[in-house]
Design a protein around this motif. Structure first.
Motif, mmCIF file in Angstrom:
data_model
loop_
_atom_site.group_PDB
_atom_site.id
_atom_site.type_symbol
_atom_site.label_atom_id
_atom_site.label_comp_id
_atom_site.label_asym_id
_atom_site.label_seq_id
_atom_site.Cartn_x
_atom_site.Cartn_y
_atom_site.Cartn_z
ATOM 1 N N UNK A 158 -29.911 10.454 25.060
ATOM 2 C CA UNK A 158 -29.858 11.344 26.212
ATOM 3 C C UNK A 158 -30.922 12.415 26.036
ATOM 4 N N UNK A 159 -32.048 12.218 26.716
ATOM 5 C CA UNK A 159 -33.111 13.218 26.729
ATOM 6 C C UNK A 159 -33.554 13.434 28.172
ATOM 7 N N UNK A 160 -34.649 14.114 28.364
ATOM 8 C CA UNK A 160 -35.047 14.494 29.727
ATOM 9 C C UNK A 160 -35.514 13.299 30.545
ATOM 10 N N UNK A 161 -36.129 12.334 29.902
ATOM 11 C CA UNK A 161 -36.516 11.116 30.625
ATOM 12 C C UNK A 161 -35.275 10.349 31.068
ATOM 13 N N UNK A 162 -34.319 10.208 30.166
ATOM 14 C CA UNK A 162 -33.084 9.488 30.480
ATOM 15 C C UNK A 162 -32.335 10.148 31.624
ATOM 16 N N UNK A 163 -32.172 11.452 31.548
ATOM 17 C CA UNK A 163 -31.322 12.138 32.526
ATOM 18 C C UNK A 163 -31.964 12.131 33.915
ATOM 19 N N UNK A 164 -33.288 12.148 33.969
ATOM 20 C CA UNK A 164 -33.958 12.032 35.269
ATOM 21 C C UNK A 164 -33.673 10.676 35.891
ATOM 22 N N UNK A 165 -33.758 9.614 35.082
ATOM 23 C CA UNK A 165 -33.459 8.279 35.584
ATOM 24 C C UNK A 165 -31.989 8.150 35.987
ATOM 25 N N UNK A 166 -31.101 8.747 35.213
ATOM 26 C CA UNK A 166 -29.678 8.708 35.546
ATOM 27 C C UNK A 166 -29.418 9.338 36.908
ATOM 28 N N UNK A 167 -30.054 10.465 37.172
ATOM 29 C CA UNK A 167 -29.866 11.144 38.462
ATOM 30 C C UNK A 167 -30.384 10.296 39.613
ATOM 31 N N UNK A 168 -31.580 9.749 39.454
ATOM 32 C CA UNK A 168 -32.184 8.951 40.528
ATOM 33 C C UNK A 168 -31.352 7.699 40.795
ATOM 34 N N UNK A 169 -30.991 6.981 39.734
ATOM 35 C CA UNK A 169 -30.236 5.729 39.889
ATOM 36 C C UNK A 169 -28.882 5.990 40.532
ATOM 37 N N UNK A 170 -28.136 6.966 40.023
ATOM 38 C CA UNK A 170 -26.782 7.205 40.527
ATOM 39 C C UNK A 170 -26.789 7.759 41.946
ATOM 40 N N UNK A 171 -27.768 8.629 42.288
ATOM 41 C CA UNK A 171 -27.813 9.196 43.637
ATOM 42 C C UNK A 171 -28.190 8.134 44.673
ATOM 43 N N UNK A 172 -29.254 7.392 44.420
ATOM 44 C CA UNK A 172 -29.661 6.357 45.377
ATOM 45 C C UNK A 172 -28.569 5.304 45.496
ATOM 46 N N UNK A 173 -27.949 4.936 44.378
ATOM 47 C CA UNK A 173 -26.867 3.958 44.419
ATOM 48 C C UNK A 173 -25.688 4.476 45.239
ATOM 49 N N UNK A 174 -25.366 5.749 45.106
ATOM 50 C CA UNK A 174 -24.272 6.334 45.885
ATOM 51 C C UNK A 174 -24.570 6.251 47.377
ATOM 52 N N UNK A 175 -25.803 6.555 47.761
ATOM 53 C CA UNK A 175 -26.180 6.474 49.173
ATOM 54 C C UNK A 175 -26.100 5.030 49.677
ATOM 55 N N UNK A 176 -26.512 4.095 48.846
ATOM 56 C CA UNK A 176 -26.454 2.686 49.239
ATOM 57 C C UNK A 176 -25.006 2.226 49.391
ATOM 58 N N UNK A 177 -24.126 2.698 48.502
ATOM 59 C CA UNK A 177 -22.711 2.332 48.611
ATOM 60 C C UNK A 177 -22.107 2.820 49.935
ATOM 61 N N UNK A 178 -22.397 4.069 50.284
ATOM 62 C CA UNK A 178 -21.869 4.617 51.543
ATOM 63 C C UNK A 178 -22.430 3.834 52.735
ATOM 64 N N UNK A 179 -23.734 3.583 52.699
ATOM 65 C CA UNK A 179 -24.413 2.850 53.767
ATOM 66 C C UNK A 179 -23.823 1.450 53.956
ATOM 67 N N UNK A 180 -23.428 0.836 52.845
ATOM 68 C CA UNK A 180 -22.919 -0.537 52.885
ATOM 69 C C UNK A 180 -21.658 -0.659 53.725
ATOM 70 N N UNK A 181 -20.864 0.408 53.804
ATOM 71 C CA UNK A 181 -19.644 0.370 54.626
ATOM 72 C C UNK A 181 -19.978 -0.020 56.054
ATOM 73 N N UNK A 182 -21.061 0.560 56.590
ATOM 74 C CA UNK A 182 -21.461 0.248 57.958
ATOM 75 C C UNK A 182 -22.199 -1.067 58.067
ATOM 76 N N UNK A 183 -23.087 -1.353 57.102
ATOM 77 C CA UNK A 183 -23.942 -2.530 57.227
ATOM 78 C C UNK A 183 -23.169 -3.834 57.029
#
Length: 667
Positions: free
Chosen positions: A83-108
């Motif tokens: 867990x360093x700064x490179x890791x945590x940046x990727x964790x934020x990007x992956x989890x946030x975009x994935x969360x948006x995709x999950x919500x979007x999937x309800x409609x699609x």
């Protein structure tokens, strides 16, 4: 185990728990339960990532094992987190975009019978990517690497009744196996060289192996570090779809749009970019590997962008755009600008997710029509989708103040300042790629959202030719804006598509990454640019006077002229271009060559083995041959079994004579 270590475990395990419940819960969970349990799991992962980000920003890094998986007399394999700064940046990007995709999937996916299965898959996909980026050793990295490949196979072929979907997921799986073979060779060489697969140990002793050689061919020594890095990069070429292993990515559009956004924006295709950045202590020791990375990225960036200009499928335009943007990231890696590559990975995740999900919104409105020749004039029917996709297009083309401008412009400047062999070629490819990027981005916007409505028209009447996606989009009534579960993620992703680039001063030119990324003193292009950086506003002011801005503007104006002012012109240009148009429509012939050489060669070898091995040897000799031999022996023995007493007596006499003769010599 401390509370922070428990939080680290929660990040990947929350989506995994959601995937298991949604996938195995069946009727007990139901459709609503499936989307709630997976969305809550990914939301927990995102919130935990935010908490970890602030903890890491306070200077609390972590590198440790979770448990020991396997031990031998010589080696020890563990599952652990770095867990360093490179890791945590990727964790934020992956989890946030994935969360948006999950919500979007309800409609699609609302009307899809595989609703629960899809949510289970995308949550499992998120778990796999998080395990990959959080790993502190090559064993766990390889586990996450293969897991995202496996789940992508399931998702691309999600609609398994379609032959095209099955073809696409097999293609993705096989092409990635080619890259993964190189990746596995690289990991094997690391284990043989360093005796461990722990990142910190390997990186700490990497300089000791810089002059070691390896004889792949007898009498021809190769630099060991170059071979290791090139093998690892071959893996990245497969996952991040770099030339010539790029062919699987456009076909992955056969999967549902949410997974297109997840694969192309923040997860699978960025795994290779992240891996090379993580391996910067190794790549910095091989100028040969860096040069190869640079040239491969340049080829991918420019030549894949050209194909997007002739595509009519709205998702395939964005897919080829992804290939081009991945080429930009790869060029940055080759120029040792790892921080810039990760920065572009981050900004690209947001605006590419907007473009894919916006395209899905259009597809929903047009009753699953993807051909842009059946679109036009959608701006007044779908204002939110239009506004968010326009933001995504502006960011993708690299216009200030949108996020893509800061990362893409910095990559071009770094390439211009780099002294790595191949940097000049890469700079030209990146510069002309900006023009093509502006052209295909606004071609999509003008073609789909402006101009004449073509919902119930035959595209062949407009000189655009024939497309496989034939059908009349207007059969279900006029289009309308998508529900809030679709538009809300678009809005939330459009916000960072505008402002994510404004943190460039800290992420690229500051000390954000710390020791997460290593850059040799001879590769100081980013540091050189940092001395000339005068803030976000200063960069935007300078940007509007620089070549990339004017190239992007020229591309956008060309699209405006061809699709708004002179809509009949593209058909004329396609016809005039002749062989060039054919080359681009055939995607440079890679698919045909692969089908002929690799698939055809495999079929030829298989047919030869069948005829020569199965038919001739196994059936002809062992099966039929043994039967024929038994039949021949039986026919010979049958001659002696006549039933005549005098013949039997004659044989007995000869037998007795034979025994007496033998007895005389033996005794």
């Amino acid at each position: 185990m401390t509370s922070m270590q428990q939080l680290y475990l929660l990040v990947p395990l929350a989506p995994l728990a959601g995937a298991i419940v949604a996938g195995l819960g069946g009727r007990w969970v139901g459709r609503r339960g499936a989307h709630w349990v997976t969305i809550i799991g990914v939301a927990v992962s995102f919130l935990a990532s935010v908490a970890i980000y602030f903890d890491v920003a306070a200077g609390h890094l972590y590198n440790g094992a979770v448990y020991t998986w396997l031990t031998t007399d010589t080696y020890r394999f563990e599952i652990g987190f770095l867990i360093d700064r490179l890791t945590v940046l990727m964790m934020l990007v992956v989890s946030f975009v994935s969360l948006m995709v999950h919500v979007y999937t309800i409609g699609y996916m609302a009307d899809d019978p595989g609703y629960q299965r899809f949510f289970s898959y995308i949550a499992l996909f998120t778990f796999s990517m998080l395990m990959l980026v959080m790993s502190n050793n090559f064993v766990q990295l390889f586990f996450g690497w293969e897991a995202v490949g496996l789940v992508s196979y399931l998702l691309i072929g999600f609609w398994y009744t379609r032959p095209t979907a099955i073809y696409a997921n097999l293609k993705a799986f096989l092409v990635n196996r080619v890259g993964d073979f190189g990746f596995l060779l690289g990991i094997g060489l690391i284990l043989a060289t360093f005796g461990t697969l722990q990142y910190d140990v390997v990186f700490g002793h990497a300089k000791d192996a810089v002059w070691r050689t390896l004889e792949i061919l007898p009498g021809t020594p190769w630099n060991l570090m170059s071979v290791i890095c090139i093998c690892l990069f071959i893996g990245a070429m497969g996952k991040s779809a770099q030339f010539p292993l790029h062919v699987w990515l456009p076909d992955s559009m056969e999967g549902p749009t949410p997974i297109s956004a997840l694969i192309h924006a923040a997860t699978m295709v960025t795994a290779g970019i992240f891996m090379v950045a993580r391996m910067s202590p190794l790549f910095e020791l091989s100028e040969t590997a860096l040069s190869l990375v640079l040239v491969i990225g340049a080829i991918t960036c420019f030549f894949m962008a050209l194909i997007a200009v002739v595509q009519y499928d709205i998702k395939r335009v964005i897919a080829y755009s992804t290939l081009s943007q991945l080429g930009y990231m790869t060029m940055a890696l080759g120029a040792s600008a790892y921080s810039v590559a990760i920065f572009h990975l981050m900004t690209h995740a947001f605006f590419k997710a907007v473009l894919f999900l916006g395209a899905g919104s259009v597809i929903i409105a047009l009753h699953h029509q993807q051909d842009m020749r059946y679109m036009g004039g959608l701006r007044k029917y779908m204002p939110i989708t239009y506004a968010t996709m326009l933001i995504g297009a502006l960011a993708n083309a690299g216009f200030p103040p949108f996020a893509g401008f800061f990362s893409k412009d910095t990559i071009i400047e770094v390439l211009h300042a780099s002294h790595t062999p191949g940097a000049g070629f890469a700079w030209l490819a990146a510069l002309f790629g900006v023009f093509v990027g502006g052209l295909y981005s606004f071609r999509l916007i003008f073609f789909a959202f402006h101009g004449k409505e073509r919902f119930d028209t035959d595209p062949t009447q407009h000189g655009h030719g024939h497309d496989d996606h034939a059908g009349h989009a207007g059969a279900g009534g006029p289009p309308h804006e998508s529900p809030w579960v679709v538009t809300l993620p678009l809005i939330l992703l459009a916000i960072p598509s505008i402002g994510a680039g404004w943190v460039i001063g800290d992420v690229v030119y500051g000390s954000y990454f710390g020791n997460s990324i290593v850059v040799a003193g001879a590769h100081g292009a980013v540091a050189e640019l940092g001395r000339e950086f005068h803030g976000v506003l200063g960069m935007m002011v300078h940007g509007v006077t620089a070549l990339p801005f004017w190239f992007a503007l020229a591309g956008a104006f060309t699209a405006y002229y061809c699709y708004i002012l002179r809509p009949e012109l593209p058909a004329v240009l396609r016809k005039k271009a002749g062989i060039l148009t054919t080359i681009l429509e055939e995607k440079y012939g890679f698919d045909r060559f692969n089908d002929w050489f690799f698939a055809g060669g495999a079929r030829l070898i298989g047919g030869g083995l069948w005829r020569g091995g199965d038919v001739a040897v196994i059936d002809g000799i062992f099966v039929n041959g043994s039967a024929k031999l038994v039949g021949w022996i039986a026919s010979v023995v049958r001659l002696l079994q006549t039933g005549y007493i005098y013949q039997y007596a004659f044989v007995m006499i000869f037998g007795v004579l034979g025994l007496l003769t033998a007895a005389r010599y033996w005794f």
